[in-house]
Design a protein around this motif. Sequence first.
Motif, PDB file in Angstrom:
ATOM      1  N   SER A  57       0.838  -1.209   0.000  1.00  0.00           N
ATOM      2  CA  SER A  57       0.000   0.000   0.000  1.00  0.00           C
ATOM      3  C   SER A  57       0.868   1.252   0.000  1.00  0.00           C
ATOM      4  CB  SER A  57      -0.979   0.001   1.170  1.00  0.00           C
ATOM      5  OG  SER A  57      -0.317   0.090   2.405  1.00  0.00           O
ATOM      6  N   THR A  58       1.979   1.216   0.711  1.00  0.00           N
ATOM      7  CA  THR A  58       2.891   2.365   0.721  1.00  0.00           C
ATOM      8  C   THR A  58       3.475   2.589  -0.669  1.00  0.00           C
ATOM      9  OG1 THR A  58       3.438   2.026   3.050  1.00  0.00           O
ATOM     10  CG2 THR A  58       5.014   3.294   1.730  1.00  0.00           C
ATOM     11  N   TRP A  61       0.834   4.105  -2.942  1.00  0.00           N
ATOM     12  CA  TRP A  61       0.608   5.500  -2.553  1.00  0.00           C
ATOM     13  C   TRP A  61       1.745   6.393  -3.064  1.00  0.00           C
ATOM     14  CZ3 TRP A  61       3.221   8.125   1.707  1.00  0.00           C
ATOM     15  CH2 TRP A  61       2.669   9.371   2.037  1.00  0.00           C
ATOM     16  N   ARG A  65       1.552   9.296  -5.901  1.00  0.00           N
ATOM     17  CA  ARG A  65       1.969  10.659  -5.556  1.00  0.00           C
ATOM     18  C   ARG A  65       2.971  11.204  -6.566  1.00  0.00           C
ATOM     19  NH1 ARG A  65       4.091  11.938  -0.010  1.00  0.00           N
ATOM     20  NH2 ARG A  65       4.046  13.974  -0.985  1.00  0.00           N
ATOM     21  N   LEU A  80      -4.109   5.064  -8.014  1.00  0.00           N
ATOM     22  CA  LEU A  80      -4.324   4.892  -6.581  1.00  0.00           C
ATOM     23  C   LEU A  80      -5.674   4.222  -6.322  1.00  0.00           C
ATOM     24  CD1 LEU A  80      -3.168   5.164  -3.790  1.00  0.00           C
ATOM     25  CD2 LEU A  80      -4.008   7.523  -3.707  1.00  0.00           C
ATOM     26  N   PRO A 101      -3.524   6.385   2.043  1.00  0.00           N
ATOM     27  CA  PRO A 101      -3.871   6.377   0.619  1.00  0.00           C
ATOM     28  C   PRO A 101      -5.315   6.814   0.355  1.00  0.00           C
ATOM     29  CG  PRO A 101      -2.593   4.430   1.149  1.00  0.00           C
ATOM     30  CD  PRO A 101      -2.915   5.107   2.453  1.00  0.00           C
ATOM     31  N   THR A 104      -5.431  10.628   0.874  1.00  0.00           N
ATOM     32  CA  THR A 104      -4.785  11.295  -0.257  1.00  0.00           C
ATOM     33  C   THR A 104      -5.700  11.287  -1.473  1.00  0.00           C
ATOM     34  OG1 THR A 104      -2.591  10.708   0.545  1.00  0.00           O
ATOM     35  CG2 THR A 104      -2.771  11.267  -1.789  1.00  0.00           C
TER      36      THR A 104
END
Length: 168
Positions: A57-58, A61, A65, A80, A101, A104
């Motif tokens: 997930s990081t 994200w 970004r 995303l 996420p 964002t």
Amino acid sequence: ADTWLDRAVSDTTPDRETGVGVWAPPAMAQLRLEQGRLKEARAWMANLPTGTHTRLSTAAWLRARLKWEEGDSAGAIASLAAALRELAVPGPRLPPDMGLPHITLGEWRLANGDAREADSLARIGLDAVGFDSLTRTRSAPVGRAELVRARALRALGDLPGSQAAAAR
């Protein structure tokens, strides 16, 4: 942050791969994104660790970004959103790593004029990151989610709801 992270990634001790080697790529990628150093952020993203839900997930994200920062808002939102669908887990609550996420994506939907979807995404993110009473009052992602909600509710004409979200 730049100085301390640079020192840490320069570490050459034997346990580097289990320590710095795991957290440094996402930390440095995020820092470089915040600094607007997109080429360096992209280089760090080439080494993002995998293997756990949080790492996946990081990575999703951070990559989204990067697209956003490069001016590809539609691509950032699409990638995303797709990653969030792919990483969804069954159960009553999303894991905390899914909170930021969602928040964002809510910010981006709001920036594109979809206040209702922004509020929905911020609520989902808030539920993921606000998992206990202390988190609700001390967490930066919780505060970020509440501010997205405040802006979305204001855009929807709900001034009392907006003020309440901002106050929280």
